[in-house]
Design an enzyme around this catalytic site. Structure first.
Site, short mmCIF file in Angstrom:
data_model
loop_
_atom_site.label_atom_id
_atom_site.label_comp_id
_atom_site.label_asym_id
_atom_site.label_seq_id
_atom_site.Cartn_x
_atom_site.Cartn_y
_atom_site.Cartn_z
N ASP A 195 0.85 -1.19 0.00
CA ASP A 195 0.00 0.00 0.00
C ASP A 195 0.89 1.24 0.00
O ASP A 195 2.02 1.21 0.49
CB ASP A 195 -0.87 0.03 1.27
CG ASP A 195 -1.65 -1.26 1.47
OD1 ASP A 195 -2.45 -1.61 0.59
OD2 ASP A 195 -1.44 -1.94 2.50
N ARG A 230 -1.60 -2.50 -3.99
CA ARG A 230 -2.87 -2.58 -3.26
C ARG A 230 -3.44 -1.16 -3.11
O ARG A 230 -3.60 -0.46 -4.09
CB ARG A 230 -2.63 -3.29 -1.92
CG ARG A 230 -3.88 -3.59 -1.13
CD ARG A 230 -4.83 -4.57 -1.80
NE ARG A 230 -5.89 -4.97 -0.89
CZ ARG A 230 -6.90 -5.76 -1.22
NH1 ARG A 230 -6.99 -6.26 -2.43
NH2 ARG A 230 -7.83 -6.08 -0.35
N ARG A 232 -13.58 1.18 -5.08
CA ARG A 232 -13.10 1.65 -3.77
C ARG A 232 -12.55 3.08 -3.82
O ARG A 232 -11.41 3.32 -3.43
CB ARG A 232 -12.02 0.73 -3.22
CG ARG A 232 -12.54 -0.62 -2.86
CD ARG A 232 -11.48 -1.41 -2.12
NE ARG A 232 -12.03 -2.67 -1.63
CZ ARG A 232 -11.36 -3.56 -0.94
NH1 ARG A 232 -10.10 -3.35 -0.66
NH2 ARG A 232 -11.93 -4.66 -0.52
N LYS A 271 -14.05 3.29 -0.31
CA LYS A 271 -14.87 2.32 0.42
C LYS A 271 -14.85 2.76 1.88
O LYS A 271 -13.78 3.02 2.44
CB LYS A 271 -14.27 0.92 0.27
CG LYS A 271 -15.00 -0.14 1.08
CD LYS A 271 -14.49 -1.55 0.77
CE LYS A 271 -15.25 -2.58 1.58
NZ LYS A 271 -14.97 -3.96 1.13
#
Ligand SMILES: *[C@@H]1O[C@H](CO)[C@@H](O)[C@H](O)[C@H]1NC(C)=O
Ligand SMILES: *[C@@H]1O[C@H](CO)[C@@H](O)[C@H](O)[C@H]1NC(C)=O
Length: 373
Positions: free
Chosen positions: A173, A195, A255, A258
């Site tokens: 991430d 990610r 997302r 999200k």
């Protein structure tokens, strides 16, 4: 006279040194973040020096003037993963982290994966830090930033975080928060990430402001196999108040964001450009006030079949907000299904320091991301 000249030269130098710091002040929930405050700026020259400055116990202003490339710094791993979205060359593959393939994608074909180890886990950022970039020169490549385990008071401004195993889900991430408080992320560009561009984990992240960032979802690999990144902004609980203002989300497909699990999100004056899937996914415990946003070429603004949260949002301005936040809510543009009149959502923000809302911004490319301070 001589002394006076020398004195003014020193004063000028001191003024210049003092000028190295964060630009502007945070708006919204993290408005009291001060980061490294007025600490003397440090300029790391190596990746290990950067890691050390970010992780130590000193209050610091850390200035990046070049690219810090972590690619290959921890070796690579070749192993078996899976291909849940197909084997076409523009599809992401998945690393089998914690048996994810077996548990969540048991029917997916297996696939060989070779990823860079440095990308998987971000650099630890400790409390009381300002991490800033000079001009457009400050780049962290191949590794993200991680604010976890109770850290607080961090400012990250005007840098880029790029190229974290973009081919692989679970490859890493860009910006992670999980058990943090008072974090302001401003004018940051994230691009080509495996990610999430942003993930606020299941622990409380308390007060967070994510402003004027450029989330560049354009990628050669994606879970939707169309050059648009799916994993963008995931705001999970358990007690999070997030101001998300002035951000530019380009070529995303899911997302974005999200939101769930006791997360209060004031999402204002953002611009979505070319989303091939959905923008908002609002689960149980997501309280969302959305205003002044602009949606340009977004396939699905709100995923309605999974909607379980509380939403106040409209393509018209609304005076219903006055009783709760002391002013009218500003209209979104092209908000589609992102409409809601939940006063539960408005009550969630009652008494908070909210960011201001302007009419929707239509030129985010010149206001958001690194280099647009
Ligand atoms: C951060 O600064 C606060 C306030 O000065 C201080 O109480 C805290 O111990 C500092 N944290 C770290 C990890 O240095
Ligand atoms: C959106 O992105 C797709 C794929 O990258 C591209 O083909 C399309 O032209 C873009 N649409 C617009 C309106 O820019």
């Amino acid at each position: 006279m001589k002394y006076a000249v020398a004195f003014s030269a020193i004063a000028a130098l001191a003024a210049r040194a003092a000028a190295v710091g964060v630009s502007g002040t945070p708006e919204g929930f993290a408005s009291s973040a001060t980061g490294g405050g007025s600490a003397t700026a440090v300029y790391p020259s190596t990746t290990s020096e950067l890691v050390s400055y970010l992780g130590d116990d000193e209050e610091r202003v850390i200035v990046l003037t070049k690219t810090f490339d972590f690619t290959d710094s921890e070796g690579t791993t070749t192993t078996t993963g899976c291909a849940p979205w197909g084997t076409a060359s523009n599809c992401q593959l998945a690393i089998d982290q914690d048996d994810w393939c077996e548990n969540y994608e048991p029917d997916a074909p297996t696939s060989s994966v070779t990823y860079d180890n440095a990308g998987v886990l971000g650099i630890t950022v400790n409390s009381n830090k300002s991490l800033i970039g000079e001009g457009t020169s400050g780049v962290i490549k191949g590794k993200g930033l991680r604010m976890v385990s109770g850290v607080s008071n961090i400012i990250i401004q005007n840098i880029a975080v790029t190229d974290i195993n973009p081919k692989y889900v679970w490859g890493g991430d860009a910006i992670t928060l999980d058990d943090a408080d008072l974090v302001w992320i401003d004018h940051v560009t994230t691009a080509r990430i495996g990610r999430q561009h942003y993930v606020l984990g299941t622990e409380a992240d308390n007060r967070v402001s994510i402003t004027n960032n450029y989330i560049d979802g354009e990628s050669d690999y994606s879970a939707t196999c169309d050059g648009h990144h799916y994993w963008n902004v995931y705001l999970d609980g358990s007690s999070d108040k997030v101001t998300f203002k002035g951000n530019y989300l380009y070529k995303t497909s899911g997302r974005a964001p999200k939101v769930q699990d006791n997360t209060y999100l004031h999402i204002v004056n953002n611009y979505w450009d070319n989303n091939s899937g959905h923008a908002f996914e609002i689960g149980s415990g997501g309280y969302v006030l959305a205003e002044g946003n602009y949606f340009s070429d977004v396939d699905t603004v709100l995923e309605t079949d999974t909607f379980e949260g509380a939403l106040f949002s409209s393509d018209s301005s609304s005076s219903a907000c006055e009783d709760y936040i002391g002013r009218a809510c500003v209209a979104n543009v092209n908000g589609g299904d992102l409409t809601g009149t939940s006063t539960t959502a408005l009550e969630a923000f009652n008494g908070d320091t909210l960011a201001t809302a302007a009419a929707a911004n239509t030129s985010p490319a010149s206001t958001a991301g690194q280099g647009n301070l």
